[in-house]
Design an enzyme around this catalytic site. Structure first.
Site, PDB file in Angstrom:
ATOM      1  N   LYS A   1      28.593  -6.929 -12.229  1.00  0.00           N
ATOM      2  CA  LYS A   1      28.623  -6.800 -10.762  1.00  0.00           C
ATOM      3  C   LYS A   1      29.482  -5.617 -10.350  1.00  0.00           C
ATOM      4  O   LYS A   1      29.060  -4.755  -9.566  1.00  0.00           O
ATOM      5  CB  LYS A   1      29.169  -8.072 -10.118  1.00  0.00           C
TER       6      LYS A   1
ATOM      7  N   CYS B   1      25.765 -18.234   6.051  1.00  0.00           N
ATOM      8  CA  CYS B   1      25.249 -19.043   4.942  1.00  0.00           C
ATOM      9  C   CYS B   1      26.396 -19.399   4.000  1.00  0.00           C
ATOM     10  O   CYS B   1      26.477 -18.940   2.868  1.00  0.00           O
ATOM     11  CB  CYS B   1      24.145 -18.284   4.204  1.00  0.00           C
TER      12      CYS B   1
ATOM     13  N   CYS C   1      23.088 -23.535   9.483  1.00  0.00           N
ATOM     14  CA  CYS C   1      21.630 -23.408   9.540  1.00  0.00           C
ATOM     15  C   CYS C   1      21.127 -23.359  10.981  1.00  0.00           C
ATOM     16  O   CYS C   1      20.087 -22.749  11.251  1.00  0.00           O
ATOM     17  CB  CYS C   1      20.968 -24.564   8.792  1.00  0.00           C
TER      18      CYS C   1
ATOM     19  N   CYS D   1      21.167 -19.772  11.920  1.00  0.00           N
ATOM     20  CA  CYS D   1      20.543 -18.867  10.961  1.00  0.00           C
ATOM     21  C   CYS D   1      19.254 -18.270  11.514  1.00  0.00           C
ATOM     22  O   CYS D   1      18.403 -19.000  12.037  1.00  0.00           O
ATOM     23  CB  CYS D   1      20.250 -19.626   9.667  1.00  0.00           C
TER      24      CYS D   1
ATOM     25  N   CYS E   1      13.498 -20.633   5.252  1.00  0.00           N
ATOM     26  CA  CYS E   1      14.401 -21.007   4.160  1.00  0.00           C
ATOM     27  C   CYS E   1      14.108 -22.419   3.663  1.00  0.00           C
ATOM     28  O   CYS E   1      14.255 -23.386   4.417  1.00  0.00           O
ATOM     29  CB  CYS E   1      15.857 -20.907   4.621  1.00  0.00           C
TER      30      CYS E   1
END
Length: 279
Positions: A157, A227, A234, A237, A243
């Site tokens: 990463k 998130c 949610c 969102c 989703c």
């Protein structure tokens, strides 16, 4: 006698490709999150590792500061990483440079970064990496993923993000816990029980290369403010309808009986009432 430190476990880069079918509506989802993030800011937008190097320093110094920022960021919040980098930039004699890291005592370096996670190990990793950069890379940071991940404390990463931010080389996606979590929640991969490296390989198998760099800060910020790992928002969102992991609150209505005693004169009268109660 100095006790040996336990190295931070990090994924190794493997060559095998993990493919995943291109998810339906992913472009719509990506664009909605991108538009949402233009109005909803997150710590990564101002304190992400790619923003912490100083402006008026030589490019080689800037690349080194970016690498150090990434090394400090592991399992540490952006706000804490940013503060630690600023401390190094202002407190080290000569600023945050390869030479200043080579000269500073490890314990002093540790005291400067004590707010970050695993600061003892990171102080040693940064000192050891500085020696390698001096002796092997002419005082610069490597410009390959193999070279970067050969440094102590640097995983895939960090390596891919260092290439993107320091060298402008787009060789792979930097997958942290946010990208790993959200990619699985959105159904963009199926590696929830695997490693971030598994997520990287699956994303790279279908996501066009021009998205590889912007997808990290996009999803990291989305994961920092909306998130969330626990209790994702949610209801706020912008892509909940797409989703498969979206949670919608459903109010259950149940009848609750209440018994009230009324005394009209000499008589006791019991009146039973029913009312709706919402959980």
């Amino acid at each position: 006698t100095k006790k040996p430190t336990t190295p931070i476990k990090r994924a190794k880069i493997k060559n095998e490709q993990q493919t995943f079918d291109e998810p339906q509506n992913w472009r719509t989802v990506y664009e909605r999150i991108r538009e949402y993030r233009t109005t909803v800011t997150a710590p990564v937008d101002t304190m992400g590792c790619e923003r912490l190097a100083e402006d008026k320093v030589p490019e080689k110094v800037s690349r080194f500061q970016t690498l150090v920022s990434l090394m400090l960021s592991s399992q540490t919040k952006d706000t804490v990483t940013s503060a630690a980098v600023k401390t190094l930039q202002s407190s080290l004699p000569g600023g945050l440079t390869l030479n200043s890291i080579l000269q500073v005592d490890e314990k002093v370096l540790d005291s400067y970064i004590k707010s970050v996670g695993f600061h003892n190990r990171k102080a040693k990793y940064i000192k050891d990496a500085a020696v390698i950069l001096r002796d092997t890379y002419n005082g610069d940071i490597p410009n390959t993923i193999e070279g970067l991940t050969s440094l102590p404390g640097v995983g895939p990463k960090m390596g891919y993000l260092a290439l993107q931010c320091a060298w402008k080389i787009n060789a792979g996606i930097g997958v942290d816990v946010h990208v790993h979590r959200i990619s699985n929640r959105l159904g963009w991969c199926d590696t929830a029980n695997g490693l971030p490296e598994d997520t990287r390989k699956q994303l790279e198998s279908w996501l066009p290369k021009e998205y590889w760099r912007p997808v990290n800060p996009l999803l990291v910020g989305f994961g920092q403010v909306t998130c969330l790992p626990r209790g994702p928002k949610c209801g706020e969102c912008p892509v909940s309808e797409y989703c498969p992991s979206a949670v919608t609150a459903v109010k259950k209505v149940k009848k609750v009986k209440k018994e009230v005693t009324v005394d009209p004169g000499d008589h006791h009268v019991k009146v039973k009432l029913e009312e709706d109660q919402h959980d």
